[in-house]
Write an enzyme that holds these catalytic residues in place. Structure first.
Site, PDB file in Angstrom:
ATOM      1  N   CYS A 177      36.775  44.848  39.763  1.00  0.00           N
ATOM      2  CA  CYS A 177      38.165  45.684  40.303  1.00  0.00           C
ATOM      3  C   CYS A 177      37.500  46.627  41.879  1.00  0.00           C
ATOM      4  CB  CYS A 177      38.535  47.060  39.386  1.00  0.00           C
ATOM      5  SG  CYS A 177      37.023  48.033  39.289  1.00  0.00           S
ATOM      6  N   CYS A 208      42.592  46.283  42.006  1.00  0.00           N
ATOM      7  CA  CYS A 208      42.461  46.732  41.288  1.00  0.00           C
ATOM      8  C   CYS A 208      42.692  45.841  39.618  1.00  0.00           C
ATOM      9  CB  CYS A 208      41.581  47.857  40.966  1.00  0.00           C
ATOM     10  SG  CYS A 208      43.054  49.026  41.045  1.00  0.00           S
ATOM     11  N   CYS A 215      41.231  42.602  37.419  1.00  0.00           N
ATOM     12  CA  CYS A 215      40.806  43.073  35.808  1.00  0.00           C
ATOM     13  C   CYS A 215      40.440  41.529  34.607  1.00  0.00           C
ATOM     14  CB  CYS A 215      41.230  44.126  35.009  1.00  0.00           C
ATOM     15  SG  CYS A 215      40.388  44.763  33.972  1.00  0.00           S
ATOM     16  N   CYS A 241      45.711  55.207  47.291  1.00  0.00           N
ATOM     17  CA  CYS A 241      46.115  53.814  46.570  1.00  0.00           C
ATOM     18  C   CYS A 241      47.803  53.515  46.584  1.00  0.00           C
ATOM     19  CB  CYS A 241      46.069  54.232  45.319  1.00  0.00           C
ATOM     20  SG  CYS A 241      44.290  54.361  44.636  1.00  0.00           S
ATOM     21  N   CYS A 287      30.781  44.531  35.485  1.00  0.00           N
ATOM     22  CA  CYS A 287      31.472  44.150  36.378  1.00  0.00           C
ATOM     23  C   CYS A 287      31.805  44.827  37.458  1.00  0.00           C
ATOM     24  CB  CYS A 287      32.870  43.633  35.745  1.00  0.00           C
ATOM     25  SG  CYS A 287      33.848  42.788  36.304  1.00  0.00           S
ATOM     26  N   ASP A 289      24.776  60.999  35.707  1.00  0.00           N
ATOM     27  CA  ASP A 289      25.309  59.875  35.440  1.00  0.00           C
ATOM     28  C   ASP A 289      24.372  59.754  33.436  1.00  0.00           C
ATOM     29  OD1 ASP A 289      26.768  57.051  34.747  1.00  0.00           O
ATOM     30  OD2 ASP A 289      24.668  56.140  34.459  1.00  0.00           O
ATOM     31  N   CYS A 337      37.059  46.570  28.904  1.00  0.00           N
ATOM     32  CA  CYS A 337      36.053  46.514  29.557  1.00  0.00           C
ATOM     33  C   CYS A 337      34.769  45.646  29.657  1.00  0.00           C
ATOM     34  CB  CYS A 337      35.938  47.606  29.934  1.00  0.00           C
ATOM     35  SG  CYS A 337      34.184  47.628  31.138  1.00  0.00           S
ATOM     36  N   CYS A 380      39.327  45.370  46.348  1.00  0.00           N
ATOM     37  CA  CYS A 380      39.525  47.196  46.617  1.00  0.00           C
ATOM     38  C   CYS A 380      40.288  47.397  48.697  1.00  0.00           C
ATOM     39  CB  CYS A 380      39.053  48.560  46.465  1.00  0.00           C
ATOM     40  SG  CYS A 380      39.962  50.094  46.720  1.00  0.00           S
ATOM     41  N   CYS A 396      49.609  49.537  46.117  1.00  0.00           N
ATOM     42  CA  CYS A 396      48.608  48.879  46.022  1.00  0.00           C
ATOM     43  C   CYS A 396      47.848  48.248  44.232  1.00  0.00           C
ATOM     44  CB  CYS A 396      47.340  49.196  46.873  1.00  0.00           C
ATOM     45  SG  CYS A 396      46.159  47.347  46.536  1.00  0.00           S
TER      46      CYS A 396
END
Length: 322
Positions: A256, A205, A209, A199, A253, A144, A224, A260, A202
């Site tokens: 989303c 998400c 938001c 996905c 957050c 990360d 965001c 799902c 759909c």
């Protein structure tokens, strides 16, 4: 020579296929629920979209990102030939942000110890064992913090696909997971890429938001909530500040991911590993810490330590004083 588990290490380089199988087995034993292998060639298919994203100014609030490095793993580490990519679950069904009366919401990945402190040592130990097996092997651990397209590597490695919310969805395993990458100087046979995204039509998400930061497969960091509660102390636009106050997401957050369909029965993290909640998750908003000393105490050895206490206080003010 014999490694842990009675694994014999030959004096000369072994066949790559058994070595790859051993690496996968050891990574799974270290707690990764999904493990795959990909090559480290440049991301040609993503180049146009990523460069357009930067040209539109989407990366302005994330100055540490550079398209040239992101698009080529070897620009980060020239020796890279293979990427071992692991999916490490962290969510727990009982760890629900905002479930305590009067509390604010902190992302599920913030419930427990700092994931860097958990994943990096595990991958480092795996590398050390691999080097004992394969003399001369070099590697680099990435969790990360390196400018690496980890999600795209995960797709290449067959772990899942990038959803419309841009996060990796590990099939029925869902998206509540960290990605850890071990770059290796040895070329190993890659796994089959996942293929097409699942996905479908759909749009849950996108609709969930709070600040309209999502369009299909694209995120605008300037809208965001996580950008303004975690990444930068910049003042959010009025509409984003209003979304913060209304949604009560004080750190990160998950909106989303919460809606799902692939997270209805996901892979859950180990509760013994991730532990219970801190007062940050259970106190009412009015009782949350506002002093530097208490903030440092409550965030010690957590991923929230990167957020300064003044940043935290500014977020609280936007939510509680609006």
């Amino acid at each position: 020579m014999v490694l842990g588990g009675g694994v014999h290490v030959p004096a000369e380089h072994p066949d790559p296929l058994p070595f790859k199988a051993w690496l996968r087995s050891e990574a799974l034993a270290a707690g990764f629920a999904r493990v795959g292998f990909s090559g480290c060639d440049p991301f040609q298919a993503e180049e146009d979209q990523l460069r357009t994203w930067f040209q539109e100014g989407r990366g302005t609030l994330l100055p540490y990102l550079d398209p040239a490095t992101l698009l080529d793993p070897r620009a980060l580490w020239p020796q890279a030939r293979t990427a071992l990519v692991g999916f490490f679950p962290y969510g727990r069904p009982e760890a629900v942000p905002g479930s305590a009366p009067g509390s604010l919401k902190l992302s599920r990945y913030l419930w427990g110890p700092d994931y860097h402190m958990l994943l990096k040592p595990r991958l480092a130990r795996l590398l050390e064992a691999a080097q004992a097996w394969w003399p001369g092997l070099e590697g680099r651990v990435c969790v990360d913090t390196a400018p690496l397209l980890e999600r795209q590597l995960a797709v290449r490695a067959g772990l899942g696909w990038q959803g419309k919310h841009t996060l990796l969805i590990a099939g029925k395993g869902g998206s509540w997971g960290f990605l850890g990458v071990l770059l290796l100087s040895l070329e190993l046979p890659p796994d089959k890429p996942f293929g097409t995204q699942q996905c479908g039509t759909c749009t849950a998400c996108l609709e969930a938001c709070p600040s309209g930061a999502l369009t299909p497969f694209r995120l605008d960091p300037s809208r965001c909530l996580t950008t303004y509660t975690i990444e930068t102390e910049a003042e959010p636009p009025p509409e984003v500040a209003a979304a913060l106050a209304e949604s009560r997401w004080a750190a990160g957050c998950d909106a989303c991911q919460e809606v799902c369909p692939w997270n209805r029965a996901p892979l859950w993290g180990d509760p013994a590993l991730w532990g219970g909640s801190s007062p940050l998750h259970t106190r009412s908003a009015e009782d949350l810490p506002r002093g530097a000393a208490q903030w440092r105490k409550l965030t010690r050895r957590t991923a929230l330590r990167r957020v300064r206490d003044r940043h935290w206080r500014a977020t609280l003010a936007r939510i509680l004083d609006s």
